[in-house]
Design an enzyme around this catalytic site. Structure first.
Site, PDB file in Angstrom:
ATOM      1  CB  ALA A 140      -0.941  -0.002   1.197  1.00 32.41           C
ATOM      2  CG  HIS A 141      -1.177   4.997   0.599  1.00 33.23           C
ATOM      3  ND1 HIS A 141      -2.218   5.856   0.435  1.00 33.23           N
ATOM      4  CD2 HIS A 141      -1.379   4.407   1.795  1.00 33.23           C
ATOM      5  CE1 HIS A 141      -3.025   5.803   1.476  1.00 33.23           C
ATOM      6  NE2 HIS A 141      -2.519   4.931   2.320  1.00 33.23           N
ATOM      7  CG  ASN A 142       2.949   7.322   1.808  1.00 30.07           C
ATOM      8  OD1 ASN A 142       1.753   7.581   1.623  1.00 30.07           O
ATOM      9  ND2 ASN A 142       3.926   8.068   1.331  1.00 30.07           N
TER      10      ASN A 142
END
Length: 351
Positions: A239-241
């Site tokens: 997922a993001h980051n």
């Protein structure tokens, strides 16, 4: 395509000690049980030692202890599995693409493509993208605006890089992988989900491998970062980051929630799940299907859940788990009653 290499040449390639005929021709690799008289095999797992005497292989990769008393041809090495890994590339039948751009490819006028790169049929390279020396892009790959692929990269057909994805050198990406898709970010306004723009990118280090249908989402603000030497299996969701440290490896179907940081030299077995916003330190091993709900600060192996057992035994265990609250309550009551009794067996004066 048939490759033929003399056993002596393989010994020189590996720096191995040769026991046997250096002129023996090797045309391929196979398991101990299936190898034929022109194939090389190896013994890495002790449980396969029982197949050693009956193997028909032309030669074997063996540790010194296993080579003692073996009558056939052998390449003696400290780590047969690692030696097999190195030799496997010599017999790899994967076609090698010639440099050049297929006439059906669509390339933006300001994209930069090194002349030694191989650009396959129906590839799309958008504005400002940069393709390094010796890169191979299989058919129908899409390279988004301002994305970069370092030298020696190999992308199988149908890989998609969204905009602002930076890929290091010698990276392998298998079919169906998507890098830089929008992360799952929404703000709730009175029951209605409002989308958050994902304005970060993705940064991939050198010597990374990314499996079939794996997704690495772009960052919400800063980039999602995958370190050098990371190996990702098929159908992984990052997922993001998320940040993944150098030389960490993940098996199929791992799922990592947003903003989680994973250290270096970690191993995540199949189906592991991690909640968001936690930190995993270096040198952590997570066994299959482990659900990680909090940070891990000490190296080591971690597990969760229950392992397989016969169904009848599992039903008994499940029934006992449902009884745990009642058992705990009864135990507390018993402890209280015991505490109300004096050492001589009489009730205390305040009971």
């Amino acid at each position: 395509m048939t490759v033929t290499i003399k056993l002596g040449q393989l010994a020189e390639f590996l720096g191995a000690t040769l026991s046997g005929d250096p002129e023996q021709q090797i045309t391929g690799l196979a398991t101990l049980q299936e190898a034929g008289p022109a194939q090389l095999s190896f013994l890495a797992n002790p449980q396969y030692r029982k197949y050693l005497a009956g193997s028909q292989a032309a030669a074997l990769l063996l540790k010194a202890a296993d080579a003692e008393g073996y009558a056939g041809n052998a390449l003696v090495v400290p780590d047969p599995y690692l030696a097999y890994a190195r030799i496997s590339h010599l017999f790899d039948p994967k076609p090698k693409s010639a440099a050049g751009i297929h006439p059906t490819a669509v390339i933006a006028a300001d994209a930069v493509v090194d002349p030694t790169a191989s650009i396959g049929p129906f590839v799309v390279i958008e504005a400002g993208a940069r393709i390094g020396a010796g890169v191979t892009l299989g058919a129908h790959c899409v390279i988004g605006a301002r994305s970069e692929i370092g030298e020696g990269g190999w992308l199988a057909p149908r890989v998609t890089l969204y905009h602002d994805v930076r890929v290091g050198k010698r990276v392998v990406i298998q079919s169906g992988a998507v890098l830089g898709g929008e992360g799952f970010g929404f703000a709730n306004e009175k029951g209605i989900w409002q989308k958050i723009a994902q304005i970060g990118g993705v940064t991939i280090g050198d010597d990374v491998e990314i499996g079939v249908n794996t997704a690495i989402d772009r960052g919400a603000l800063a980039d999602t970062v995958i370190g050098n030497g990371v190996k990702l299996d098929n159908q992984i969701q990052i997922a993001h980051n998320v940040q993944v440290g150098d030389h960490t490896a993940m098996a199929a179907c791992v799922g990592i929630s947003g903003s989680t940081k994973i250290g270096k030299h970690c191993m995540l077995a199949g189906g592991v799940g991690l909640v968001g916003h936690i930190d995993i330190c270096d040198n952590v091993f997570l066994t299959g299907m482990t659900m990680v709900t909090h940070s891990i600060t000490e190296p080591g192996a971690y597990s969760s859940g229950t392992a397989m057992q016969p169904a009848a035994e599992w039903r008994k265990s499940a029934a006992r788990i449902r009884q745990l609250d009642d058992l705990a309550r009864r135990l507390k009551q018993l402890e209280k009653r015991v505490g109300e009794v004096t050492p001589d067996g009489n009730a205390s004066s305040d009971g």
